[in-house]
Design an enzyme around this catalytic site. Structure first.
Site, PDB file in Angstrom:
ATOM      1  N   HIS A 181       0.836  -1.212   0.000  1.00 39.25           N
ATOM      2  CA  HIS A 181       0.000   0.000   0.000  1.00 39.25           C
ATOM      3  C   HIS A 181       0.866   1.256   0.000  1.00 39.25           C
ATOM      4  O   HIS A 181       1.323   1.688   1.051  1.00 39.25           O
ATOM      5  CB  HIS A 181      -0.913   0.004   1.229  1.00 39.25           C
ATOM      6  CG  HIS A 181      -2.012  -0.988   1.144  1.00 39.25           C
ATOM      7  ND1 HIS A 181      -3.241  -0.694   0.601  1.00 39.25           N
ATOM      8  CD2 HIS A 181      -2.058  -2.286   1.510  1.00 39.25           C
ATOM      9  CE1 HIS A 181      -4.013  -1.765   0.644  1.00 39.25           C
ATOM     10  NE2 HIS A 181      -3.314  -2.755   1.192  1.00 39.25           N
ATOM     11  N   LYS A 380     -10.508  18.700   4.057  1.00 42.97           N
ATOM     12  CA  LYS A 380     -10.434  19.804   5.019  1.00 42.97           C
ATOM     13  C   LYS A 380      -9.242  20.740   4.771  1.00 42.97           C
ATOM     14  O   LYS A 380      -9.398  21.966   4.802  1.00 42.97           O
ATOM     15  CB  LYS A 380     -10.327  19.208   6.430  1.00 42.97           C
ATOM     16  CG  LYS A 380     -10.385  20.230   7.535  1.00 42.97           C
ATOM     17  CD  LYS A 380     -11.800  20.481   7.936  1.00 42.97           C
ATOM     18  CE  LYS A 380     -11.917  21.513   9.026  1.00 42.97           C
ATOM     19  NZ  LYS A 380     -13.323  21.780   9.317  1.00 42.97           N
TER      20      LYS A 380
END
Ligand code: XMP
Length: 524
Positions: A181, A380
């Site tokens: 990953h 965000k």
């Protein structure tokens, strides 16, 4: 799906817990990407989306099972680069003629591998430019199954002791497949791999905040036309950025409603009102309804009752003021991308669940308003960058999160005006201390809570019997998990002394060192 004015990368989600991190890594490279669950990615969808490159995420399924999730075969015919990660690697091999063996988890005999591993190079590959340095490179593995035979055209470019096919590629077709990953922090050079992949795919990094701002303004103008928009302002970053952006797009057609429930911090209502009215000249209704909220909260000490009361009154009040705005057809919300990503569900029911976030829950339906959500595509930190682009002051953009129910959930037990005043004063001293010591930006969220106990103390020659307060400061990435901030003893001692000296009503200060989990950030 958004318009195609910038290059787009498609992430097909096979249900990995960390798919959103892939999107983060790409956005950091100024590459526009969207995550779509595999169920939604049909041949037709691929044609419409027209990605410049595709990434297959990891996922919990096993390709050795007949009903395993797969992308449409046409994805391999589009002539665009593809990167498969973990399950994405396995599904790619399986569909292109390789072999995948089931591990323990899917009933096979092989071994599973979870955790840190080291990959060694097995040949030069542009995808790995600047990757290996002098030797092996740390990666994060998390897989049950593994590829046992490569698909035709693929070669090995990196191996690890347990994953002989850790990095593989079909360089003619620009297909890359890795077992680990690269999006997680435990793969330290993961960002470099994504950087190389998007470079090979020809992305120019055209996803900038300046471009986003201009495009968002154009879209708001198109959507709204000459109609009116209402925006609920909380003083938080998301609703503030949404309001300023919409105001740039449509000016006075926007009216903001700021519901003051009497549970705000010291000076907060004035700050919000003056910033929007004086600095931005945005029409703003300051709904001072503190009497109503505090009246209804009187005597209540159950956390859920407090929250429900505040939520119900908020909707009533917002609706009352919004009704005064003639002809409003739209409600603006500061919904962010993590709230709208469709998540993959493997367990029955409608297979795709759409998470949606209603800051003013249920209001759009109740009032027959359409939604304007100009931040739907942003994370965000991108909202903060957009805020900077729009000229909002850093002091506003960098603010710690503040919960909708405000100080009510920092005042365990019965809420009284006296206790709220004491809490406001203590919180202000605490935050002042944090700012003075230059720690504000290192801390994710900090606040004081007033405890429902009074304790005995001695000041001067006299006995005191006052409230105890608890200070909280946490580090976090998203508020889902958190750790307490390790202040120095000197800082804590100085802050406690200041609070006790400067805030009548408090004679004892404690510091909360609970992490989340098992605690929560707020006290209620
Ligand atoms: P907890 O206490 O659940 O808080 O660990 C996690 C984060 O969420 C904020 N929070 C809220 N924000 N409405 C909000 O807008 C709420 O009802 C609410 N409750 C908690 C909290 O401040 C922290 O940042």
């Amino acid at each position: 799906m958004t318009d195609a004015s910038h290059d787009r990368l498609l992430i097909i989600d096979f249900g990995s817990q960390v798919t959103q991190l892939i999107a983060r890594r790409l956005r950091e490279l100024s590459v526009y990407c969207e995550i779509h669950p595999f169920q939604a990615v049909t041949e037709d969808f691929l044609k419409r989306f027209a990605p410049k490159a595709v990434i297959f995420s990891g996922g919990p399924a096993s390709v050795v099972h007949a009903d395993a999730p797969r992308p449409p075969a046409s994805v391999f015919e589009m002539g665009v680069p593809i990167l498969g990660i973990c399950y994405g690697q396995q599904v790619m091999m399986d569909m292109l003629g390789g072999t995948v063996e089931g591990g323990k988890i899917s009933g096979g005999g092989g071994t599973a591998e979870f955790g840190r591993a080291y990959v060694e190079p097995a040949g030069p590959l542009p995808l790995l430019e600047g990757w290996f340095g002098d030797g092996r490179e740390q990666v994060w593995m998390s897989h049950g199954d593994h590829v046992s035979e490569l698909a035709p055209g693929f070669e090995v470019f990196g191996t690890s002791p347990n994953a002989p096919y850790a990095i593989t590629a079909d360089t003619d077709r620009n297909f890359y497949a890795v077992q680990f990953h690269p999006e997680v922090h435990h793969t330290p050079k993961g960002p470099k791999l994504y950087e190389n992949f998007v470079r090979l795919a020809g992305f120019t990094g055209d996803w900038t905040m300046g471009a986003y701002r201009d495009e968002a303004i154009r879209k708001i103008q198109e959507q709204v036309g000459d109609k009116k928009v209402i925006c609920g302002l909380s003083g938080g970053v998301d609703s503030s950025v949404a309001a300023v952006l919409i105001h740039e797009a449509i000016g006075d057609q926007l009216t903001c409603v700021f519901v003051d429930h009497g549970l705000l911090r010291q000076g907060e209502a004035d700050e919000v009102v003056s910033m929007f009215r004086d600095n931005y000249n945005i029409p703003l209704i300051h709904a001072d309804e503190s009497e109503l909220f505090l009246g209804e909260l009187e005597g209540q000490d159950d956390p859920e009752t407090k929250r429900k009361t505040i939520g119900r009154l908020f909707i009533d009040v917002f609706q009352k003021y919004a009704n005064q705005i003639d002809g409003a057809e739209f409600l603006a919300q500061g919904t962010l991308y993590p709230d709208v990503i469709e998540s993959v569900s493997f367990s029955g029911g409608p297979s795709v669940t759409i998470k949606s976030h209603h800051n003013v829950g249920g209001l759009p339906e109740k009032m027959g308003l359409k939604l304007v959500e100009p931040l739907r595509e942003l994370f965000k930190d991108e909202v903060r960058a957009l805020g900077r682009e729009l000229g909002l002051p850093q002091s506003f953009i960098g603010r710690h999160p503040f919960p909708g129910p405000g100080l009510a959930i920092r005042c365990p037990g019965k809420i009284t005006r006296d206790k709220l005043d004491i809490l406001r004063a203590a919180d202000a001293v605490y935050i002042d201390q944090i700012r003075k010591h230059g720690l504000y930006d290192e801390i994710w969220q900090a606040f004081a809570a007033i405890l429902p106990v009074r304790t005995v103390g001695v000041m001067g020659d006299g006995r005191t019997y006052d409230y105890a307060c608890a200070l909280r400061a946490v580090t976090s990435v998203d508020g889902m998990t958190a750790d307490y901030y390790p202040f120095s003893h000197e800082f804590l001692a100085e802050t406690a002394t200041r609070i006790i000296n400067e805030v009548p009503g408090i004679n004892r200060v404690t510091y909360d060192i609970t992490s989340k989990p098992p605690g929560t950030i707020e006290w209620e």
